[in-house]
Scaffold this motif. Structure first.
Motif, PDB file in Angstrom:
ATOM      1  N   LEU A   1       0.862  -1.179   0.000  1.00  0.00           N
ATOM      2  CA  LEU A   1       0.000   0.000   0.000  1.00  0.00           C
ATOM      3  C   LEU A   1       0.897   1.228   0.000  1.00  0.00           C
ATOM      4  CD1 LEU A   1      -2.713   1.477   0.295  1.00  0.00           C
ATOM      5  CD2 LEU A   1      -2.446   1.237   2.769  1.00  0.00           C
ATOM      6  N   ASN A   2       0.866   1.985  -1.074  1.00  0.00           N
ATOM      7  CA  ASN A   2       1.688   3.181  -1.204  1.00  0.00           C
ATOM      8  C   ASN A   2       0.848   4.419  -0.921  1.00  0.00           C
ATOM      9  OD1 ASN A   2       4.189   1.976  -2.061  1.00  0.00           O
ATOM     10  ND2 ASN A   2       3.150   1.473  -3.948  1.00  0.00           N
ATOM     11  N   ALA A   3       1.437   5.348  -0.189  1.00  0.00           N
ATOM     12  CA  ALA A   3       0.741   6.577   0.175  1.00  0.00           C
ATOM     13  C   ALA A   3       1.760   7.703   0.318  1.00  0.00           C
ATOM     14  CB  ALA A   3      -0.017   6.380   1.485  1.00  0.00           C
ATOM     15  N   ASN A   4       1.264   8.903   0.568  1.00  0.00           N
ATOM     16  CA  ASN A   4       2.128  10.072   0.764  1.00  0.00           C
ATOM     17  C   ASN A   4       3.174  10.171  -0.341  1.00  0.00           C
ATOM     18  OD1 ASN A   4       0.628  10.228   3.058  1.00  0.00           O
ATOM     19  ND2 ASN A   4       2.321  10.194   4.483  1.00  0.00           N
TER      20      ASN A   4
ATOM     21  N   THR B   1       9.130  15.825  -6.494  1.00  0.00           N
ATOM     22  CA  THR B   1       9.750  17.089  -6.857  1.00  0.00           C
ATOM     23  C   THR B   1      10.152  16.985  -8.325  1.00  0.00           C
ATOM     24  OG1 THR B   1      10.597  17.379  -4.617  1.00  0.00           O
ATOM     25  CG2 THR B   1      11.623  18.705  -6.354  1.00  0.00           C
ATOM     26  N   LEU B   2       9.545  17.810  -9.153  1.00  0.00           N
ATOM     27  CA  LEU B   2       9.784  17.777 -10.595  1.00  0.00           C
ATOM     28  C   LEU B   2      10.936  18.703 -10.980  1.00  0.00           C
ATOM     29  CD1 LEU B   2       6.068  18.022 -11.721  1.00  0.00           C
ATOM     30  CD2 LEU B   2       7.535  16.009 -11.925  1.00  0.00           C
ATOM     31  N   ASP B   3      11.692  18.262 -11.989  1.00  0.00           N
ATOM     32  CA  ASP B   3      12.772  19.061 -12.550  1.00  0.00           C
ATOM     33  C   ASP B   3      12.879  18.736 -14.032  1.00  0.00           C
ATOM     34  OD1 ASP B   3      14.946  20.722 -12.905  1.00  0.00           O
ATOM     35  OD2 ASP B   3      16.384  19.332 -11.997  1.00  0.00           O
TER      36      ASP B   3
ATOM     37  N   GLY C   1      11.430  11.477  -5.661  1.00  0.00           N
ATOM     38  CA  GLY C   1      10.241  11.233  -4.861  1.00  0.00           C
ATOM     39  C   GLY C   1      10.530  10.427  -3.616  1.00  0.00           C
ATOM     40  N   ARG C   2       9.593  10.499  -2.711  1.00  0.00           N
ATOM     41  CA  ARG C   2       9.620   9.722  -1.473  1.00  0.00           C
ATOM     42  C   ARG C   2       8.208   9.189  -1.289  1.00  0.00           C
ATOM     43  NH1 ARG C   2      12.613   9.175   3.305  1.00  0.00           N
ATOM     44  NH2 ARG C   2      11.367   9.220   5.216  1.00  0.00           N
ATOM     45  N   VAL C   3       8.105   7.859  -1.140  1.00  0.00           N
ATOM     46  CA  VAL C   3       6.808   7.185  -1.120  1.00  0.00           C
ATOM     47  C   VAL C   3       6.724   6.294   0.111  1.00  0.00           C
ATOM     48  CG1 VAL C   3       5.274   5.620  -2.365  1.00  0.00           C
ATOM     49  CG2 VAL C   3       6.772   7.174  -3.650  1.00  0.00           C
TER      50      VAL C   3
ATOM     51  N   LEU D   1       7.955   1.061   5.361  1.00  0.00           N
ATOM     52  CA  LEU D   1       9.166   1.540   4.710  1.00  0.00           C
ATOM     53  C   LEU D   1       8.873   2.739   3.839  1.00  0.00           C
ATOM     54  CD1 LEU D   1       9.519   0.393   1.406  1.00  0.00           C
ATOM     55  CD2 LEU D   1       9.107  -1.660   2.726  1.00  0.00           C
ATOM     56  N   TRP D   2       9.930   3.360   3.388  1.00  0.00           N
ATOM     57  CA  TRP D   2       9.856   4.441   2.414  1.00  0.00           C
ATOM     58  C   TRP D   2      10.623   4.009   1.175  1.00  0.00           C
ATOM     59  CZ3 TRP D   2       7.072   8.799   3.256  1.00  0.00           C
ATOM     60  CH2 TRP D   2       6.723   9.101   4.566  1.00  0.00           C
ATOM     61  N   TYR D   3      10.111   4.373   0.018  1.00  0.00           N
ATOM     62  CA  TYR D   3      10.879   4.273  -1.222  1.00  0.00           C
ATOM     63  C   TYR D   3      11.430   5.673  -1.507  1.00  0.00           C
ATOM     64  CZ  TYR D   3       8.452  -0.151  -2.129  1.00  0.00           C
ATOM     65  OH  TYR D   3       7.952  -1.419  -2.044  1.00  0.00           O
ATOM     66  N   VAL D   4      12.719   5.753  -1.714  1.00  0.00           N
ATOM     67  CA  VAL D   4      13.357   7.000  -2.109  1.00  0.00           C
ATOM     68  C   VAL D   4      13.722   6.810  -3.584  1.00  0.00           C
ATOM     69  CG1 VAL D   4      15.240   8.604  -1.666  1.00  0.00           C
ATOM     70  CG2 VAL D   4      14.188   7.329   0.241  1.00  0.00           C
ATOM     71  N   ASP D   5      13.067   7.574  -4.433  1.00  0.00           N
ATOM     72  CA  ASP D   5      13.103   7.323  -5.881  1.00  0.00           C
ATOM     73  C   ASP D   5      13.690   8.471  -6.678  1.00  0.00           C
ATOM     74  OD1 ASP D   5      11.735   4.898  -5.522  1.00  0.00           O
ATOM     75  OD2 ASP D   5       9.776   5.785  -5.943  1.00  0.00           O
ATOM     76  N   GLU D   6      14.185   8.112  -7.855  1.00  0.00           N
ATOM     77  CA  GLU D   6      14.490   9.057  -8.920  1.00  0.00           C
ATOM     78  C   GLU D   6      13.739   8.566 -10.154  1.00  0.00           C
ATOM     79  OE1 GLU D   6      18.720   9.492  -9.404  1.00  0.00           O
ATOM     80  OE2 GLU D   6      18.988   9.884  -7.253  1.00  0.00           O
ATOM     81  N   TYR D   7      13.144   9.511 -10.884  1.00  0.00           N
ATOM     82  CA  TYR D   7      12.327   9.192 -12.055  1.00  0.00           C
ATOM     83  C   TYR D   7      12.879   9.920 -13.276  1.00  0.00           C
ATOM     84  CZ  TYR D   7       9.153   8.484  -8.077  1.00  0.00           C
ATOM     85  OH  TYR D   7       8.616   8.127  -6.864  1.00  0.00           O
TER      86      TYR D   7
END
Length: 150
Positions: free
Chosen positions: A77-80, A84-86, A92-94, A116-122
């Protein structure tokens, strides 16, 4: 005020995050290659005892670790979803709440819970937004089986 493009980008990234969870819980790992990650993605699951590496190493790990026999069911279940767009990249942090139904060695089963948190780059690609880097950050665990070290 956000532009229409920024709103669209945020919704697309949010859908990407949810698609990841759907594919993981459905054990459709190969689809992660085509619809979620970039070909050169770096994935770090080490905070929860998993693999660190490129996409192919990660798919191999997922197929070996999340078998139906060992984990008959899970939910991510992902939330929050914070983005941050560039331009054509974003970070992102999920938040993820992850109950896992695990088959135990004695034939019983147990449900344990992971926060947990996912710390992402897109990155924006010709096929839409994709995750180019994902790192798990441990928050908490509850009811972990005795033999596991999380």
């Amino acid at each position: 005020m956000l532009s229409q493009q920024e709103i669209s980008d945020r919704f697309e990234i949010q859908d990407l995050v949810y698609r990841y969870a759907e594919l993981i819980d459905g054990k459709r790992f190969d689809a992660l290659r085509d619809t979620v990650f970039t070909a050169d993605a770096h994935i770090d699951y080490s905070a929860m005892g998993g693999s660190v590496g490129d996409l192919e190493e990660t798919l191999k790990f997922l197929k070996a670790a999340l078998t139906d026999e060992l984990f008959p069911a899970s939910q991510h279940l992902n939330a929050n979803v914070q983005v941050t767009l560039d331009g054509d990249s974003a970070s992102g942090r999920v938040m993820c709440f992850n109950p896992m139904h695990m088959s135990m060695p004695d034939g019983s089963s147990q449900v344990y819970f992971i926060g947990l948190w996912y710390v992402d780059e897109y990155k924006r690609t010709e096929n839409g937004w994709r995750i180019s880097r994902r790192e798990e950050e441990k928050s908490w665990v509850f009811n972990t089986p005795d033999f596991m070290d999380l």
